[in-house]
Write an enzyme that holds these catalytic residues in place. Structure first.
Site, PDB file in Angstrom:
ATOM      1  N   GLU A 159       0.737  -1.200  -0.108  1.00 39.33           N
ATOM      2  CA  GLU A 159      -0.185  -0.086  -0.012  1.00 39.33           C
ATOM      3  C   GLU A 159       0.928   1.199   0.039  1.00 39.33           C
ATOM      4  O   GLU A 159       1.848   1.207   0.533  1.00 39.33           O
ATOM      5  CB  GLU A 159      -1.082   0.014   1.227  1.00 39.33           C
ATOM      6  CG  GLU A 159      -0.517   0.092   2.559  1.00 39.33           C
ATOM      7  CD  GLU A 159      -1.130   0.324   3.638  1.00 39.33           C
ATOM      8  OE1 GLU A 159      -1.932   1.313   3.948  1.00 39.33           O
ATOM      9  OE2 GLU A 159      -1.563  -0.685   4.196  1.00 39.33           O
ATOM     10  N   ARG A 166      -2.267  11.104   7.163  1.00 37.68           N
ATOM     11  CA  ARG A 166      -2.191  10.478   5.848  1.00 37.68           C
ATOM     12  C   ARG A 166      -3.604  10.257   5.201  1.00 37.68           C
ATOM     13  O   ARG A 166      -3.735  10.224   3.893  1.00 37.68           O
ATOM     14  CB  ARG A 166      -1.739   8.846   6.146  1.00 37.68           C
ATOM     15  CG  ARG A 166      -0.291   8.856   6.626  1.00 37.68           C
ATOM     16  CD  ARG A 166       0.099   7.390   6.810  1.00 37.68           C
ATOM     17  NE  ARG A 166      -0.017   6.612   5.715  1.00 37.68           N
ATOM     18  CZ  ARG A 166      -0.237   5.381   5.637  1.00 37.68           C
ATOM     19  NH1 ARG A 166      -0.247   4.742   6.875  1.00 37.68           N
ATOM     20  NH2 ARG A 166      -0.373   4.322   4.470  1.00 37.68           N
ATOM     21  N   ARG A 187      -5.703   5.726  -0.689  1.00 44.18           N
ATOM     22  CA  ARG A 187      -4.341   4.754  -0.895  1.00 44.18           C
ATOM     23  C   ARG A 187      -4.429   4.166  -2.260  1.00 44.18           C
ATOM     24  O   ARG A 187      -5.297   4.065  -2.879  1.00 44.18           O
ATOM     25  CB  ARG A 187      -4.479   3.597  -0.003  1.00 44.18           C
ATOM     26  CG  ARG A 187      -4.534   4.005   1.417  1.00 44.18           C
ATOM     27  CD  ARG A 187      -3.055   4.531   2.088  1.00 44.18           C
ATOM     28  NE  ARG A 187      -3.343   4.778   3.527  1.00 44.18           N
ATOM     29  CZ  ARG A 187      -3.575   5.944   4.155  1.00 44.18           C
ATOM     30  NH1 ARG A 187      -4.160   6.630   3.358  1.00 44.18           N
ATOM     31  NH2 ARG A 187      -3.712   5.776   5.371  1.00 44.18           N
ATOM     32  N   HIS A 220     -10.294   4.488   2.813  1.00 45.20           N
ATOM     33  CA  HIS A 220      -9.336   3.758   3.660  1.00 45.20           C
ATOM     34  C   HIS A 220      -9.799   2.243   3.692  1.00 45.20           C
ATOM     35  O   HIS A 220     -10.151   1.556   4.635  1.00 45.20           O
ATOM     36  CB  HIS A 220      -9.478   4.097   4.983  1.00 45.20           C
ATOM     37  CG  HIS A 220      -8.225   3.828   5.807  1.00 45.20           C
ATOM     38  ND1 HIS A 220      -8.321   2.929   6.941  1.00 45.20           N
ATOM     39  CD2 HIS A 220      -7.058   4.092   5.777  1.00 45.20           C
ATOM     40  CE1 HIS A 220      -7.205   2.541   7.366  1.00 45.20           C
ATOM     41  NE2 HIS A 220      -6.280   3.542   6.796  1.00 45.20           N
TER      42      HIS A 220
END
Length: 166
Positions: free
Chosen positions: A125, A136, A140, A155
């Site tokens: 990831e 963050r 992703r 997420h």
């Protein structure tokens, strides 16, 4: 030893055990990115010192040259339709880094089984920078060792396979 000292010693041992368990859970496998010893450690990215593997090839073409999703039940998204930060992350992955976060490139364990099932260490990831986020964020890119690329904006709740042809 008095009962009070014995109680303090037991509490100290339990605290150490809880801290060790929390660190293990946060790191997923109990190993830091720099202590990974997988087949990826010989990749150009690892040799360059980034610690993150570089996936092989983007998207899998069929014999006819057309892109074939790894899971026809999963939605796909054109690479050009991704946010610019996701395209930046994909470019960093292709170059082998450097990545903005030390956790980029760590093994993604697919615990929720939202991606096709593969052996441990198959997926990795990478953070997609979220403007205005103090951490963050939730976006992703997850890559497979055979070149698959997946996008999640929430997420890991949902994924889309990235079609690099468009």
């Amino acid at each position: 030893m008095t009962s009070r000292i014995r109680l303090i010693a037991i509490v100290a041992v339990l605290c150490c055990a809880v801290i060790a368990a929390a660190v293990y859970a946060l790191l997923g496998t109990g190993k830091t990115a720099s202590s990974k010893t997988s087949a990826h450690s010989a990749s150009p990215a690892a040799a360059a010192g980034s610690g993150a593997p570089k996936p092989s090839a983007p998207a899998k073409p069929s014999a006819s040259g057309a892109w074939v999703p790894t899971n026809s039940a999963m939605a796909d998204v054109c690479r050009s339709k991704l946010p610019s930060q996701a395209r930046d992350t994909l470019s960093l992955i292709a170059k082998g880094g450097p990545y903005p976060y030390r956790t980029d490139g760590v093994v993604f364990e697919n615990r929720e089984n939202r991606l096709p099932r593969r052996s441990g260490g198959y997926y990795h990831e990478y953070t997609v920078v979220t403007p205005g986020s103090g951490d963050r964020g939730t976006r992703r890119v997850v890559t497979g060792t055979q070149g698959e690329e997946y996008w999640t904006a929430d997420h890991y709740s949902t994924f889309q396979e990235i079609d690099s042809r468009c």
